[in-house]
Design a protein around this motif. Structure first.
Motif, mmCIF file in Angstrom:
data_model
loop_
_atom_site.group_PDB
_atom_site.id
_atom_site.type_symbol
_atom_site.label_atom_id
_atom_site.label_comp_id
_atom_site.label_asym_id
_atom_site.label_seq_id
_atom_site.Cartn_x
_atom_site.Cartn_y
_atom_site.Cartn_z
ATOM 1 N N CYS A 258 0.829 -1.215 0.000
ATOM 2 C CA CYS A 258 0.000 0.000 0.000
ATOM 3 C C CYS A 258 0.861 1.260 0.000
ATOM 4 O O CYS A 258 0.566 2.225 -0.715
ATOM 5 C CB CYS A 258 -0.922 0.000 1.220
ATOM 6 N N VAL A 259 1.927 1.250 0.787
ATOM 7 C CA VAL A 259 2.820 2.412 0.842
ATOM 8 C C VAL A 259 3.496 2.637 -0.503
ATOM 9 O O VAL A 259 3.606 3.767 -0.981
ATOM 10 C CB VAL A 259 3.867 2.245 1.958
ATOM 11 N N GLU A 260 3.938 1.557 -1.125
ATOM 12 C CA GLU A 260 4.624 1.698 -2.407
ATOM 13 C C GLU A 260 3.681 2.226 -3.481
ATOM 14 O O GLU A 260 4.055 3.084 -4.290
ATOM 15 C CB GLU A 260 5.233 0.360 -2.831
ATOM 16 N N GLU A 261 2.446 1.740 -3.493
ATOM 17 C CA GLU A 261 1.464 2.261 -4.451
ATOM 18 C C GLU A 261 1.195 3.742 -4.223
ATOM 19 O O GLU A 261 0.986 4.504 -5.160
ATOM 20 C CB GLU A 261 0.153 1.472 -4.331
ATOM 21 N N TYR A 262 1.224 4.149 -2.942
ATOM 22 C CA TYR A 262 0.896 5.527 -2.584
ATOM 23 C C TYR A 262 2.083 6.474 -2.767
ATOM 24 O O TYR A 262 1.976 7.526 -3.403
ATOM 25 C CB TYR A 262 0.415 5.571 -1.131
ATOM 26 N N ALA A 263 3.241 6.098 -2.198
ATOM 27 C CA ALA A 263 4.380 7.021 -2.144
ATOM 28 C C ALA A 263 5.445 6.761 -3.197
ATOM 29 O O ALA A 263 6.265 7.645 -3.483
ATOM 30 C CB ALA A 263 5.022 6.973 -0.752
ATOM 31 N N SER A 323 4.197 7.411 6.028
ATOM 32 C CA SER A 323 2.998 7.495 5.184
ATOM 33 C C SER A 323 2.123 6.249 5.287
ATOM 34 O O SER A 323 1.150 6.108 4.547
ATOM 35 C CB SER A 323 3.400 7.723 3.724
ATOM 36 N N ALA A 324 2.449 5.353 6.238
ATOM 37 C CA ALA A 324 1.739 4.072 6.303
ATOM 38 C C ALA A 324 0.240 4.251 6.512
ATOM 39 O O ALA A 324 -0.576 3.657 5.793
ATOM 40 C CB ALA A 324 2.328 3.206 7.422
ATOM 41 N N PHE A 325 -0.162 5.040 7.491
ATOM 42 C CA PHE A 325 -1.583 5.200 7.773
ATOM 43 C C PHE A 325 -2.307 5.848 6.604
ATOM 44 O O PHE A 325 -3.393 5.416 6.198
ATOM 45 C CB PHE A 325 -1.755 6.032 9.053
ATOM 46 N N ARG A 330 -6.416 4.606 2.010
ATOM 47 C CA ARG A 330 -6.932 4.672 0.643
ATOM 48 C C ARG A 330 -7.506 3.333 0.178
ATOM 49 O O ARG A 330 -8.169 3.270 -0.855
ATOM 50 C CB ARG A 330 -5.806 5.089 -0.318
ATOM 51 N N VAL A 331 -7.268 2.272 0.938
ATOM 52 C CA VAL A 331 -7.587 0.927 0.475
ATOM 53 C C VAL A 331 -9.058 0.576 0.654
ATOM 54 O O VAL A 331 -9.662 -0.092 -0.194
ATOM 55 C CB VAL A 331 -6.704 -0.110 1.210
ATOM 56 N N ALA A 332 -9.643 1.023 1.766
ATOM 57 C CA ALA A 332 -11.027 0.655 2.090
ATOM 58 C C ALA A 332 -11.763 1.888 2.608
ATOM 59 O O ALA A 332 -11.142 2.848 3.058
ATOM 60 C CB ALA A 332 -11.034 -0.463 3.132
ATOM 61 N N PRO A 333 -13.093 1.853 2.580
ATOM 62 C CA PRO A 333 -13.860 3.018 3.039
ATOM 63 C C PRO A 333 -13.607 3.388 4.498
ATOM 64 O O PRO A 333 -13.682 4.551 4.874
ATOM 65 C CB PRO A 333 -15.315 2.581 2.820
ATOM 66 N N THR A 334 -13.335 2.381 5.340
ATOM 67 C CA THR A 334 -13.134 2.628 6.772
ATOM 68 C C THR A 334 -11.799 2.032 7.208
ATOM 69 O O THR A 334 -11.523 0.855 6.957
ATOM 70 C CB THR A 334 -14.266 2.002 7.604
ATOM 71 N N THR A 335 -10.987 2.841 7.859
ATOM 72 C CA THR A 335 -9.685 2.391 8.356
ATOM 73 C C THR A 335 -9.667 2.557 9.870
ATOM 74 O O THR A 335 -9.803 3.672 10.381
ATOM 75 C CB THR A 335 -8.541 3.208 7.744
#
Length: 458
Positions: A258-263, A323-325, A330-335
């Motif tokens: 997730c971090v790699e996709e984001y950052a 940037s982990a959180f 971004r992955v699901a509606p609720t974190t």
């Protein structure tokens, strides 16, 4: 209660009191997923005297008062209760005194944590606590929650840097606790009672912080592992070698992707775990430590090691954790970000248990956190509108906290109890401690109007 509104407006000015329904919406929730409740009104005091006057007015009308900063908390600590006044302190933003002779900084509660860190650095000094919300959280909120952060392993948490507090009590009385002395054992350490009390005992109006000299240098390393156990073994081996890094952070494979996709910081996508390690201090000592840590990581099975050669490269690697959180959100509606904490010797068991819980309850749970101090962040990627899944989340959460307690751990290392975790508190601290908490609350807040229903029920 129109008479109370008129009184508040006369005390603070009309612009400092919000009552319209739409204006109240931003103050009806904090950073905790799924929790929301509109307050009766929101007020913005600018001085300690105004804080006192609001508390007295609320007390006279028996109206609860919930203190709030930026609202970044993750346990519902600043969630309004029905019919309450939300007292938002973000307009109290003065840095009152930086005393370089005593290495202290006196500030108001609405000052951002990042502002404090930047001010200290501009004078060659260092304020170590660095919660994940450092850029937007206020120091008053940090003190009320006793916030931690990435540097907690070596430098400790917010409590370790609070030397004094100005506090407004439930009857409006203004008191000062602590001083600039490095050593002081005159009576009970009352300031420590208010640190981490989540606004249930008093309202913090000024904070005297300890600063330390800025470390001369820093090195950053990213170690990749094909097995999660190898990462946990590396952490244990580093500590056993009597090396205490500045940060020692863990990311599991879900978080890495997730971090790699984001950052897009160049993280390997085919590994089970990453450790982000920073060491700081004198240049020679730092270089020696980073070499020893690299050797330990390789001996424990690291499949790749990357050491930053420049400040920009180090900042890029640090982004992988910081940037982990944001990336996971971004992955699901609720974190839902939690923070179970266990002794470091139990980290591998704890992570394996969380993975098993995710499989058993058909949930997506990412894990990252401060592996150096045993503070893990199981993060549920879910959807609050899916009621069946949310029921499984509740069951899974309870199993995780139960397991942490059985391992000698606790239900929260840095987020606080608030409302989100109070049903788990007894298993972490025991019934006798909760009765002691209640007795203290009754003494300092006999009407029970300061942030009621947080940490424990009346």
């Amino acid at each position: 209660m129109p008479d109370l509104i008129l009184q508040l407006k006369s005390l603070l000015g009309e612009a400092s009191v919000l009552t319209e329904s739409e204006d109240l919406i931003p103050y009806s929730f904090d950073g905790t997923a799924t929790l929301r409740q509109k307050p009766f009104c929101v007020v913005f005091p600018k001085t300690v005297e105004e804080i006192s006057s609001v508390i007295r007015a609320g007390g006279a009308h028996k109206v609860p008062i919930v203190t709030r900063g930026s609202g970044t908390g993750l346990s519902g600590g600043s969630l309004p209760v029905p019919g309450c006044i939300v007292m938002c302190l973000v307009q109290m933003q003065k840095t009152i005194e930086l005393d370089e002779k005593n290495l202290t900084l006196l500030v108001e509660p609405g000052v951002l944590t990042q502002t404090i860190a930047d001010l200290a650095e501009s004078h060659g000094l260092f304020y170590p606590p660095d919660p994940g919300s450092i850029k937007i959280s206020t120091i008053g909120g940090n003190v009320a929650e006793n916030s931690g952060g990435l540097r907690g392993l070596k430098y400790g948490v917010t409590r370790d840097y609070v030397m004094g507090l100005q506090v407004v009590l439930a009857d409006g009385q203004i008191i000062w606790l602590g001083n600039k002395c490095v050593k002081d054992v005159a009576g009970y350490s009352m300031k420590d009672v208010f640190i981490g009390s989540e606004g249930t005992l008093g309202v913090i109006a000024k904070i005297l912080l300890k600063l330390i000299p800025k470390p001369a240098s820093k090195r950053t390393m990213l170690a990749s592992f094909a097995r999660m156990d190898a990462a946990a073994e590396t952490v244990s081996a580093i500590i056993a070698a009597k090396i205490i890094p500045c940060t020692l952070e863990f990311l599991d494979k879900i978080t890495i992707r997730c971090v790699e996709e984001y950052a897009q910081v160049g993280l390997p996508a085919d590994v089970e775990a990453l450790l982000l390690i920073e060491t700081d201090g004198h240049l020679a000592a730092v270089n020696d430590e980073i070499k020893r840590i690299e050797q330990i990581a390789r001996q424990c099975g690291a499949v790749a090691i990357k050491i930053a050669e420049t400040a920009d490269e180090a900042a890029k690697l640090a982004t992988a954790r910081r940037s982990a959180f944001t990336a996971l959100a971004r992955v699901a509606p609720t974190t839902i970000l939690e923070d179970a904490t266990v002794p470091r010797s139990e980290l591998a068991n704890m992570i394996r248990f969380i993975q098993g819980v995710a499989t058993r309850h058909d949930l997506k749970i990412a894990v990252f956190g401060h592996m150096g101090d045993g503070n893990l962040h199981p993060t549920f990627l879910t959807n609050e509108k899916n009621h069946a899944e949310m029921e499984r989340v509740e069951i899974a959460m309870e199993e995780i906290f139960d397991f942490a307690a059985k391992m000698g751990g606790t239900i929260t290392g840095e987020h606080g109890v608030g409302v989100a975790k109070k049903k788990f508190l007894k298993r972490a601290v025991g019934g006798q401690n909760i009765e002691l908490f209640r007795a203290l609350k009754k003494t300092l807040d006999p009407q029970g109007l300061l942030n009621p229903g947080k940490i424990f029920d009346p």
